[in-house]
Design an enzyme around this catalytic site. Structure first.
Site, PDB file in Angstrom:
ATOM      1  N   CYS A  75      93.833 167.382  73.267  1.00 23.82           N
ATOM      2  CA  CYS A  75      94.222 168.527  72.431  1.00 23.82           C
ATOM      3  C   CYS A  75      93.021 169.469  72.369  1.00 23.82           C
ATOM      4  O   CYS A  75      91.973 169.090  71.818  1.00 23.82           O
ATOM      5  CB  CYS A  75      94.620 168.062  71.031  1.00 23.82           C
ATOM      6  SG  CYS A  75      95.031 169.427  69.917  1.00 23.82           S
ATOM      7  N   HIS A 161     101.265 169.906  81.716  1.00 18.67           N
ATOM      8  CA  HIS A 161     101.725 171.275  81.438  1.00 18.67           C
ATOM      9  C   HIS A 161     102.566 171.788  82.599  1.00 18.67           C
ATOM     10  O   HIS A 161     102.260 171.510  83.762  1.00 18.67           O
ATOM     11  CB  HIS A 161     100.532 172.213  81.236  1.00 18.67           C
ATOM     12  CG  HIS A 161      99.767 171.922  79.969  1.00 18.67           C
ATOM     13  ND1 HIS A 161     100.029 172.547  78.770  1.00 18.67           N
ATOM     14  CD2 HIS A 161      98.773 171.024  79.711  1.00 18.67           C
ATOM     15  CE1 HIS A 161      99.219 172.060  77.846  1.00 18.67           C
ATOM     16  NE2 HIS A 161      98.448 171.137  78.377  1.00 18.67           N
ATOM     17  N   GLU A 210     105.291 173.041  72.805  1.00 17.39           N
ATOM     18  CA  GLU A 210     104.483 171.839  72.995  1.00 17.39           C
ATOM     19  C   GLU A 210     105.313 170.549  72.985  1.00 17.39           C
ATOM     20  O   GLU A 210     106.241 170.403  72.177  1.00 17.39           O
ATOM     21  CB  GLU A 210     103.402 171.715  71.910  1.00 17.39           C
ATOM     22  CG  GLU A 210     102.246 172.682  72.070  1.00 17.39           C
ATOM     23  CD  GLU A 210     101.025 172.235  71.292  1.00 17.39           C
ATOM     24  OE1 GLU A 210     100.862 171.009  71.076  1.00 17.39           O
ATOM     25  OE2 GLU A 210     100.229 173.121  70.898  1.00 17.39           O
ATOM     26  N   CYS A 219      97.910 176.931  71.881  1.00 13.18           N
ATOM     27  CA  CYS A 219      97.761 175.617  72.532  1.00 13.18           C
ATOM     28  C   CYS A 219      96.532 175.699  73.429  1.00 13.18           C
ATOM     29  O   CYS A 219      96.537 176.456  74.412  1.00 13.18           O
ATOM     30  CB  CYS A 219      99.013 175.291  73.350  1.00 13.18           C
ATOM     31  SG  CYS A 219      98.925 173.695  74.193  1.00 13.18           S
ATOM     32  N   GLY A 222      97.034 174.246  76.791  1.00 12.28           N
ATOM     33  CA  GLY A 222      98.017 175.138  77.437  1.00 12.28           C
ATOM     34  C   GLY A 222      97.361 176.400  77.972  1.00 12.28           C
ATOM     35  O   GLY A 222      97.707 176.893  79.060  1.00 12.28           O
TER      36      GLY A 222
END
Ligand SMILES: N[C@H](CCC[C@H](N)C(=O)O)C(=O)O
Length: 277
Positions: A75, A161, A210, A219, A222
Site C-alpha cells: 500500500c 493493477h 481498489e 491509490c 495505483g
C-alpha cells in the site's frame, strides 16, 4: 480488548494505523471489517499494522488489510503514513527506514518539507507474476469486461493493477467496470483497476477502483502502476505528476528493472482508542 490507533490519510486514502509492537493485537477478518466500517467502527480504506522486523537490516514489518478484511502485499499511500506514524510515536528517530512487506522491502523517507518519498521497489511486468492469466507479456492486452473489449496494462507493485487509458477520468466507467475488472477471472488474486487520463507527457489524472475497498480518493501503488504503464506505452516521460481526487503525487521511474519513487503527503488526523469484542 482495548486498542489504541491513529487515524491517518495519504491524499484522502484513509487508514487506521495500529502499533502492534507496544500493544498486543489479535486481528481477525471480522475485526478488520469492524474497524474499517464507516458506520459501526472507525472507518478506513485500509488497516495498517506496525510489527517488529523479522529479518536483518530492516527496521519494521508493515502489514496491510483492505476494508473487506483481506491481507494484501503493498500500500503506497499507507507507506508514507507508516513512516510518519513510527516517527510521531517515537518508535524510531530515523527519518528514512527500511520496511518489510509481504511483497518485499520498501524504503520510506520523511523529507524536510514534510512530504514523504518512498522507494516502492521494482515493478513486475511479467503477466504470470502480476498475476494475470495471459500467454503474452505485451504492455497492452485486451480484456473482455462485460462484453466490452478494454485495452489494459497489467503491472504489479507487489499488488496487482490493471491500468487503462480513458479520454476523461470524470466520465470514466469506474463504478460499472471497476467491480467487473476487480473480480475478472484472468486476475486470480483479483486486481486494482486504474483509469488514467493523459494530460501531457509529465501529467496524468487517475482514478482507481481498489481491490477490497472500492474507489478511493487516491491509490499510491495505483499511481506507480499507471506511470509505469504510461511510460512503457510511450505516452509518458519521468517524472510524472499524478492528479488524484485527493491531491497530487509525484512519480519517478528510470525504466525497466529500476525502482519506482513516489513522493506525497501523509497526515495524522487524530488518535483514539476502541474496545474490540
Ligand atoms: N487495495 C490495494 C491495497 C491498498 C493500495 C492503495 N491504497 C495504495 O495506496 O497503494 C490492494 O488490494 O492491492
Amino acid at each position: 480488548m482495548r486498542l489504541r490507533f491513529a487515524k491517518m490519510h495519504g491524499l484522502g486514502n484513509d487508514f487506521v494505523v495500529i502499533d502492534a509492537i507496544r500493544q498486543h493485537v489479535e486481528l481477525t477478518p471480522e475485526r478488520v471489517r469492524f474497524l474499517a466500517d464507516r458506520h459501526f467502527g472507525v472507518g478506513c480504506d485500509q488497516l495498517l499494522v506496525v510489527e517488529p522486523a523479522t529479518q536483518p537490516d530492516v527496521d519494521f514489518r508493515y502489514r496491510i488489510f483492505n476494508a473487506d478484511g483481506g491481507e494484501v502485499e503493498q500500500c503506497g499511500n499507507g507507506a508514507r503514513c507508516f513512516v510518519r506514524f513510527v516517527h510521531e510515536q517515537r518508535l524510531t528517530a530515523k527519518r528514512e527506514i527500511r520496511v518489510e512487506t509481504r511483497s518485499g522491502v520498501i524504503a520510506p523517507r520523511l523529507e524536510e518539507n514534510g512530504l514523504v518519498t518512498v522507494d516502492m521497489g521494482v515493478p513486475v511486468l511479467e503477466s504470470a507474476r502480476v498475476p494475470f492469466v495471459s500467454d503474452s507479456d505485451a504492455v497492452v492486452q485486451l480484456l473482455d469486461v462485460g462484453g466490452t473489449s478494454v485495452a489494459i496494462s497489467a503491472v504489479s507493485m507487489g499488488n496487482p493493477h490493471a491500468v487503462q487509458v480513458v479520454a476523461d477520468v470524470n466520465g470514466a466507467p469506474v463504478a460499472s467496470q471497476g467491480p467487473l475488472i476487480e473480480h475478472h477471472e484472468r486476475f486470480p488474486a483479483r486486481v486494482n483497476a486504474g483509469f488514467m487520463q493523459v494530460l501531457d507527457a509529465h501529467r496524468i489524472r487517475l482514478r482507481v477502483f481498489e481491490r477490497g475497498a472500492g474507489e478511493t480518493l487516491a491509490c499510491g501503488t495505483g499511481a506507480c502502476a499507471a506511470v509505469v504503464a504510461g511510460i512503457r506505452r510511450e505516452l509518458l516521460s519521468s517524472p510524472v505528476r499524478v492528479e488524484t481526487r485527493g491531491g497530487e503525487l509525484e512519480i519517478v521511474w528510470a525504466g525497466v528493472g529500476q525502482p519506482v519513487l513516489m513522493t506525497g503527503p501523509a497526515v495524522t488526523v487524530f488518535e483514539g482508542e476502541i474496545e474490540l469484542a
